[in-house]
Design an enzyme around this catalytic site. Structure first.
Site, short mmCIF file in Angstrom:
data_model
loop_
_atom_site.label_atom_id
_atom_site.label_comp_id
_atom_site.label_asym_id
_atom_site.label_seq_id
_atom_site.Cartn_x
_atom_site.Cartn_y
_atom_site.Cartn_z
N GLN A 86 0.82 -1.22 0.00
CA GLN A 86 0.00 0.00 0.00
C GLN A 86 0.85 1.27 0.00
O GLN A 86 0.32 2.36 -0.21
CB GLN A 86 -0.93 0.03 1.22
CG GLN A 86 -2.02 -1.02 1.18
CD GLN A 86 -3.11 -0.70 0.15
OE1 GLN A 86 -3.30 0.45 -0.26
NE2 GLN A 86 -3.85 -1.71 -0.27
N CYS A 135 -16.60 -9.95 3.81
CA CYS A 135 -17.95 -10.48 3.67
C CYS A 135 -17.92 -11.93 3.22
O CYS A 135 -17.06 -12.30 2.44
CB CYS A 135 -18.71 -9.73 2.59
SG CYS A 135 -18.61 -7.97 2.79
#
Ligand code: PLP
Length: 380
Positions: free
Chosen positions: A178, A329
């Protein structure tokens, strides 16, 4: 195609146009296998060598310390497995907030009987040097701590963590997926032995990355086969993507995204919410460290009390705005992510977590539109 406002740059970024042009030319015309001796291949070989040099320069490494991989996941797997298996009977230290590319590899290594310690972090998502000091031992072979977190953006005190690690004779790896291309990264200044990066996070193509390995570091090969990458990572090189990655990185570093500008956009974003009566500290929390230079510029992770992050994300999507949640999820349950748990976001806020990640191309007008739409959804 419907015009979208893209605010999920921590997931991936759009392809740099110079990289795209160079890649198309290579895919069409420079298709020689770099390992062959004829002239078509010599061009491909030269392109790889130039790209390696450019990338090395961008992170202050030497070209022979850059090894091309298929991306961040492979670089992380290689660093951890390559050091663990060359140090049997030794242990590994990582943190509770690493990306799954690190955590799942650690779980795999635990099954191979390598002890792994998962360091806790502060509520801002920082691995404190004293926490590492308390857990490191002479039987530690490797410490792997990410440079910046992908969910909340917190930047770690890598230099201090490296010093502690080296004083115990262990190696230090950082997952900088990142960070590279977004904040200054100098491997020599950080002192790290290995560093992972992935092109698609800095406007390069997907499926390509690199592992920096400091010269002299003892690590096993990852892919077995041909003699590419000095025999450590076999497989015919993805020439177009390697070149695309080097161009994207070089462009990002030489046209620094106005990081001050992105920090200002974050403040503007929060002020827009507050103007509509959605107040920081009361109605929502900022996750991670919000200090200037203490988190990735443009990465905004927020948790809204009594809300559902997944439902906010879908409703934003319906309005043409792409953001992400802080949740991992599955089809049945929405679970609070391991990072949000590790930084102890209170239960009543945790489920309402979203991540907005602004990028090089995000305009001020888009930030205003994201804030406006989010307020409409929250206040309905
Ligand atoms: N590490 C971090 C911190 C990431 O954010 C990601 C991607 O989201 C990865 C590793 C995996 O990188 P890649 O998608 O190139 O495999």
């Amino acid at each position: 195609m419907k015009q979208v406002i893209y605010a999920d740059n921590a997931a991936t970024t759009c392809l740099d146009s110079d990289a795209y042009k160079a890649m198309t030319e290579i895919l069409q015309n420079e298709y020689g296998n770099p390992s062959q001796p004829y002239s078509l291949s010599r061009t491909a070989k030269k392109l790889i060598s130039e790209a390696r040099g450019t990338i090395a320069e961008c992170i202050n490494a030497s070209p022979d310390e850059i090894y091309f991989t298929s991306g961040g996941t492979e670089s992380d797997n290689w660093a951890l497995e390559g050091v663990a298996f060359s140090n049997p009977d030794k242990s590994i230290i990582t943190s509770q907030i690493e990306h799954h590319a690190i955590l799942r590899t650690c779980e795999f290594l635990e099954k191979q009987k390598f002890p792994v310690v998962y360091l806790p972090v502060t509520q801002e998502g920082t691995v404190l040097p004293k926490t590492l000091n308390a857990h490191i031992a002479d039987m530690t072979s490797l410490v792997s701590i990410m440079l910046a977190n992908n969910e909340v953006g917190t930047i770690q005190p890598i230099k201090e963590l490296v010093k502690i690690t080296h004083s115990h004779g262990a190696l230090f790896h950082t997952d900088a997926v990142q960070a590279v291309g977004h904040i200054p990264v100098d491997v020599k200044e950080l002192g790290v032995d290995m560093l992972s990066a992935s092109a698609h996070k800095f406007n390069g193509p997907k499926g390509i990355g690199f592992l920096y390995i400091n010269r002299g570091t003892k690590i096993l090969p990852y892919m077995h086969g041909g003699s590419q990458e000095k025999g450590l990572r076999a497989g015919t090189e993805n020439v177009a993507s390697i070149v695309g990655m080097s161009i994207a990185l070089n462009n990002n570093i030489n046209n620094p995204v106005k990081n001050d500008g992105l920090y200002r956009e974050e403040q503007f974003f929060i002020s827009q919410l507050e103007q509509r009566g959605i107040i920081l500290g009361r109605d929502f929390l900022w996750n991670g460290n919000n200090g200037f230079d203490k988190h990735l510029p443009g990465l905004i992770s927020l948790s809204f009390i009594g809300k559902d992050g997944e439902s906010i994300m879908h409703r934003m999507d319906l309005k043409g705005i792409t953001i992400s949640t802080g949740a991992a999820c599955d089809s049945v349950n929405t679970q609070v992510s391991h990072v949000i748990k590790a930084i102890q976001v209170p239960n009543e806020f945790a489920q309402g977590t979203i991540r907005i990640s602004l990028g090089n191309n995000t305009t001020h007008e888009e930030v205003a539109a994201i804030a406006d739409t989010l307020c409409d959804i929250l206040l309905k």
